[in-house]
Motif scaffolding. Structure first.
Motif, PDB file in Angstrom:
ATOM      1  N   LYS A 105       0.830  -1.208   0.000  1.00  0.00           N
ATOM      2  CA  LYS A 105       0.000   0.000   0.000  1.00  0.00           C
ATOM      3  C   LYS A 105       0.868   1.263   0.000  1.00  0.00           C
ATOM      4  CE  LYS A 105      -2.442   1.432   3.480  1.00  0.00           C
ATOM      5  NZ  LYS A 105      -3.282   1.300   4.707  1.00  0.00           N
ATOM      6  N   HIS A 106       1.979   1.191   0.723  1.00  0.00           N
ATOM      7  CA  HIS A 106       2.883   2.345   0.799  1.00  0.00           C
ATOM      8  C   HIS A 106       3.926   2.345  -0.317  1.00  0.00           C
ATOM      9  CE1 HIS A 106       1.111   2.590   4.844  1.00  0.00           C
ATOM     10  NE2 HIS A 106       1.418   3.856   4.766  1.00  0.00           N
ATOM     11  N   LYS A 107       3.765   1.432  -1.266  1.00  0.00           N
ATOM     12  CA  LYS A 107       4.658   1.319  -2.426  1.00  0.00           C
ATOM     13  C   LYS A 107       6.133   1.203  -2.037  1.00  0.00           C
ATOM     14  CE  LYS A 107       1.459   3.529  -5.647  1.00  0.00           C
ATOM     15  NZ  LYS A 107       0.529   2.387  -5.450  1.00  0.00           N
ATOM     16  N   ILE A 108       6.356   0.472  -0.966  1.00  0.00           N
ATOM     17  CA  ILE A 108       7.725   0.176  -0.549  1.00  0.00           C
ATOM     18  C   ILE A 108       8.179  -1.054  -1.324  1.00  0.00           C
ATOM     19  CG2 ILE A 108       9.168  -0.583   1.401  1.00  0.00           C
ATOM     20  CD1 ILE A 108       7.089   0.899   3.238  1.00  0.00           C
ATOM     21  N   ASP A 109       9.393  -1.019  -1.839  1.00  0.00           N
ATOM     22  CA  ASP A 109       9.949  -2.154  -2.584  1.00  0.00           C
ATOM     23  C   ASP A 109      10.231  -3.296  -1.605  1.00  0.00           C
ATOM     24  OD1 ASP A 109      11.411  -3.940  -4.049  1.00  0.00           O
ATOM     25  OD2 ASP A 109      12.973  -2.517  -4.648  1.00  0.00           O
TER      26      ASP A 109
END
Ligand code: CDP
Ligand code: CDP
Length: 227
Positions: free
Chosen positions: A48-52
């Motif tokens: 959701k937080h677009k963390i890799d």
């Protein structure tokens, strides 16, 4: 004195761990703890937080910023928001093994899980419960089933919910997740040497539950006699 047990149930995806663990806990009046839901919640939040997911430092830092709570009715809350359904999506399922392979993520999750199991009277399911989280659990069960049967079970669940479902795709995904979970360096999916293996491929839920309850009863007697 405490006659209550810790029951560890491990095994690959869709072997029937959570279904049976819930029933065993209900019969014994124990608390059921779904450790997979914890890894799934973190994965959902990371996506959701677009963390890799390959950026281990960011994923671990993120874990320390969020709260994961599971209530007695198995509703899962991420920072107080109910994410019970969100953590079961295909997207989360296909990324969770990568997140769960991060050593520092596992360290923190295991700390939280051990705290939950401290008081006994728990049934905990996952991949490393008998080998690592509760190595002194009085009952250790390792559930397995054929890939075909496990894929069919998930397929039927999807169809019942009215979701689009592709059996071959499920099979491929399950094999991939089993492989990642078994081959990771930190506490991989593995039968503990003192675990009892049950092949559930052609067994009913009731039969698996009864077998585990019998094993638990013996363990309880042994615990009393050892006193
Ligand atoms: O229910 P299902 O078998 O699909 O998976 P789950 O129990 O919800 O676990 C999801 C994923 O979390 C697993 O495929 C593992 O990658 C990870 N997991 C783990 O590494 N260790 C645990 N104790 C529990 C889950
Ligand atoms: O937790 P895990 O991923 O190991 O499996 P689950 O979520 O409990 O899913 C197992 C699915 O197979 C559920 O739909 C059960 O109704 C079904 N099932 C089972 O759990 N055990 C059997 N012996 C037969 C079917």
């Amino acid at each position: 004195e405490n006659k209550k047990l810790a029951i560890a149930i491990d095994g690959p995806a869709a072997a029937g761990k959570s279904t049976v663990a819930k029933l065993v806990a209900k019969h014994l009046g124990y608390v059921y703890i779904d450790t997979g839901a914890m890894y799934r919640s973190l994965t959902h939040s990371v996506l959701k937080h677009k963390i890799d997911v390959n950026n281990h430092v960011q994923v671990v830092n993120h874990l320390h910023e969020i709260s994961i709570d599971i209530d007695p009715k198995q509703q899962v809350y991420l920072d107080q928001a109910n994410v019970t359904d969100d953590i079961r999506t295909e997207e989360v399922t296909n990324s969770v093994s990568a997140v769960a392979s991060i050593a520092k993520v596992r360290e923190e999750m295991v700390l939280r899980q051990r705290k939950l199991a401290e008081k006994r009277g728990v049934v905990m399911d996952g991949r490393d419960i008998g080998t690592h989280v509760i190595p002194d659990a009085e009952v250790k069960i390792f559930l397995v089933a054929s890939v075909q049967e496990r894929a069919l079970r998930r397929h039927e669940e999807n169809q019942q919910k009215g979701f689009h479902s592709d059996l071959e795709q499920i099979k491929t995904d399950i094999k991939q997740r089993d492989k990642m979970d078994s081959e990771r360096e930190v506490s991989p999916l593995k039968k503990a040497s003192d675990a009892i293996e049950i092949d559930t491929t052609s067994l009913s839920i009731e039969s698996v539950t009864d077998q585990i309850l019998s094993i638990a009863q013996l363990a309880q007697q042994k615990k009393r006699n050892d006193k």
